[in-house]
Design a protein around this motif. Structure first.
Motif, PDB file in Angstrom:
ATOM      1  N   VAL A  89       0.789  -0.919   0.173  1.00 17.64           N
ATOM      2  CA  VAL A  89       0.192  -0.181  -0.212  1.00 17.64           C
ATOM      3  C   VAL A  89       1.283   1.461   0.432  1.00 17.64           C
ATOM      4  O   VAL A  89       1.661   1.258   1.006  1.00 17.64           O
ATOM      5  N   THR A  90       0.369   2.328  -1.230  1.00 12.44           N
ATOM      6  CA  THR A  90       1.623   3.592  -0.908  1.00 12.44           C
ATOM      7  C   THR A  90       0.997   4.149  -0.032  1.00 12.44           C
ATOM      8  O   THR A  90       0.015   5.020  -0.287  1.00 12.44           O
ATOM      9  N   CYS A  91       1.958   4.855   0.901  1.00 14.60           N
ATOM     10  CA  CYS A  91       2.294   5.513   1.898  1.00 14.60           C
ATOM     11  C   CYS A  91       2.540   7.260   1.445  1.00 14.60           C
ATOM     12  O   CYS A  91       3.085   7.681   1.360  1.00 14.60           O
ATOM     13  N   PHE A  92       1.407   7.933   1.618  1.00 12.60           N
ATOM     14  CA  PHE A  92       2.003   9.281   0.851  1.00 12.60           C
ATOM     15  C   PHE A  92       2.352  10.261   2.393  1.00 12.60           C
ATOM     16  O   PHE A  92       2.178  11.606   1.838  1.00 12.60           O
ATOM     17  N   CYS A  93       2.251   9.697   3.120  1.00 18.41           N
ATOM     18  CA  CYS A  93       2.608  10.794   4.474  1.00 18.41           C
ATOM     19  C   CYS A  93       3.724  11.341   4.729  1.00 18.41           C
ATOM     20  O   CYS A  93       3.942  12.176   5.702  1.00 18.41           O
ATOM     21  N   SER A  94       4.581  10.635   3.683  1.00 14.73           N
ATOM     22  CA  SER A  94       6.065  10.972   3.922  1.00 14.73           C
ATOM     23  C   SER A  94       6.338  12.561   3.079  1.00 14.73           C
ATOM     24  O   SER A  94       7.462  13.475   3.054  1.00 14.73           O
ATOM     25  N   LEU A  95       5.384  12.613   2.195  1.00 12.59           N
ATOM     26  CA  LEU A  95       5.416  13.826   1.224  1.00 12.59           C
ATOM     27  C   LEU A  95       4.470  14.790   1.824  1.00 12.59           C
ATOM     28  O   LEU A  95       4.544  15.466   0.997  1.00 12.59           O
ATOM     29  N   HIS A  96       3.128  14.332   2.283  1.00  7.80           N
ATOM     30  CA  HIS A  96       2.472  15.383   2.883  1.00  7.80           C
ATOM     31  C   HIS A  96       3.294  16.510   3.741  1.00  7.80           C
ATOM     32  O   HIS A  96       3.154  17.637   3.471  1.00  7.80           O
ATOM     33  N   GLN A  97       3.383  16.297   4.709  1.00  5.93           N
ATOM     34  CA  GLN A  97       4.246  17.374   5.700  1.00  5.93           C
ATOM     35  C   GLN A  97       5.318  18.251   5.063  1.00  5.93           C
ATOM     36  O   GLN A  97       5.123  19.795   5.348  1.00  5.93           O
ATOM     37  N   PRO A  98       6.027  18.269   4.249  1.00  2.86           N
ATOM     38  CA  PRO A  98       7.128  18.949   3.640  1.00  2.86           C
ATOM     39  C   PRO A  98       6.877  19.580   2.595  1.00  2.86           C
ATOM     40  O   PRO A  98       6.441  21.118   2.576  1.00  2.86           O
TER      41      PRO A  98
END
Length: 309
Positions: A33-42
């Protein structure tokens, strides 16, 4: 990437922590499952930083987006007509008689404009098939489709094959090797992939059979001999195989059929322009000069004992 233990999880809380979206995106290649959390905050931090406005530093304008026409040349050169005539007037048909007592024997075979067009269309269709296979992600050429195309083309070139048979037979009868070489009156099909593949196989076979380590000079001699032998033909079928497998042959015939742009002044040169009359009288379409150049045709050249020219 979500850890393996979460792959089959149906817990809404677990999936909510793994993605910003209401439904997770499952990648079939990664089984995850691709997780987009690491891109969201920056990204959100960057947007917040410019929300109140930013100060941009002034720089000198140096716009390079426009096309650079400094070295551009027209599609057709001013002297294209003269270049075209020079190219075809330099073919062996124009000078062979002057040196025939001092060079390899040759028999000329007529190549009609309609036959030249078949060869050109075969090469273009071949390119399209290979490009289509590449676009589908296929690493190898579509051999079945290419073979079918070649079979249809050979059937339509039956009369040319018969004329080549006669010309090649005349030359092979003079050769101790029983072989000949085929070429246009302009260039030869020495770029044929089929011929080069045969040369490669024979070259490596000879290398493997040696009882010593060949130096560079011996390797070059062997390679030269095998390339020459691979281009030698014994009949019209083998001649057509090379003519239909050459980018050089395609280029020369396409250029001849296309014909030159009309000259700004009547040309005073002879050669192809003068030899065009008879060919044009029995052919329709195209320019007289192009048909004359194409009608100069293919040449079956005699092979010497070593199979080299």
């Amino acid at each position: 990437r979500v850890p393996e233990q979460f792959l089959d999880s149906e817990d809404p809380q677990t999936l909510r922590h793994c993605s910003l979206w209401s439904q997770p995106y499952r990648n079939p290649r990664n089984r995850g499952v691709t997780c987009f959390c690491s891109l969201h905050q920056p990204i959100m931090a960057f947007l917040a930083g410019i929300k109140g406005g930013v100060d941009l530093k002034a720089t000198d304008v140096n716009d390079r987006s426009a096309a650079n026409l400094e070295n551009a040349t027209p599609d057709v050169l001013d002297d294209e007509h003269e270049r075209w005539e020079y190219f075809f007037n330099s073919g062996c048909r124009t000078w062979f008689d002057l040196i025939k007592d001092h060079t390899f024997t040759s028999t000329f075979c007529t190549l009609d404009p309609s036959e030249a067009r078949v060869i050109v269309e075969h090469w273009e269709a071949r390119r399209r098939l290979i490009a289509a296979a590449s676009s589908r992600g296929e690493e190898s050429e579509p051999s079945a489709e290419l073979d079918a195309l070649l079979t249809r083309t050979l059937e339509s070139l039956g009369p040319l094959k018969q004329r080549l048979d006669a010309a090649v037979a005349e030359e092979t009868a003079k050769s101790s090797e029983g072989k000949a070489f085929v070429k246009l009156s302009t260039r030869s099909p020495k770029d044929s992939k089929k011929a080069l593949a045969r040369a490669k196989a024979s070259y490596h076979s000879r290398l493997a059979a040696l009882d010593h380590e060949a130096d560079d000079n011996e390797r070059w001699v062997m390679l030269s001999e095998e390339v020459t032998k691979s281009s030698a033909i014994a009949n019209g079928d083998e001649a057509l195989e090379l003519l239909l497998d050459s980018d050089r042959v395609y280029e020369d015939l396409e250029y001849a059929l296309r014909g030159p742009p009309a000259p700004s002044e009547p040309s005073t040169t002879g050669g192809a322009a003068e030899t065009a009359t008879d060919a044009a009288a029995s052919s329709s379409g195209g320019s007289a000069v192009a048909q004359g150049a194409v009608a100069q045709g293919a040449v079956a050249q005699g092979a010497v004992a070593q199979g080299a020219v």
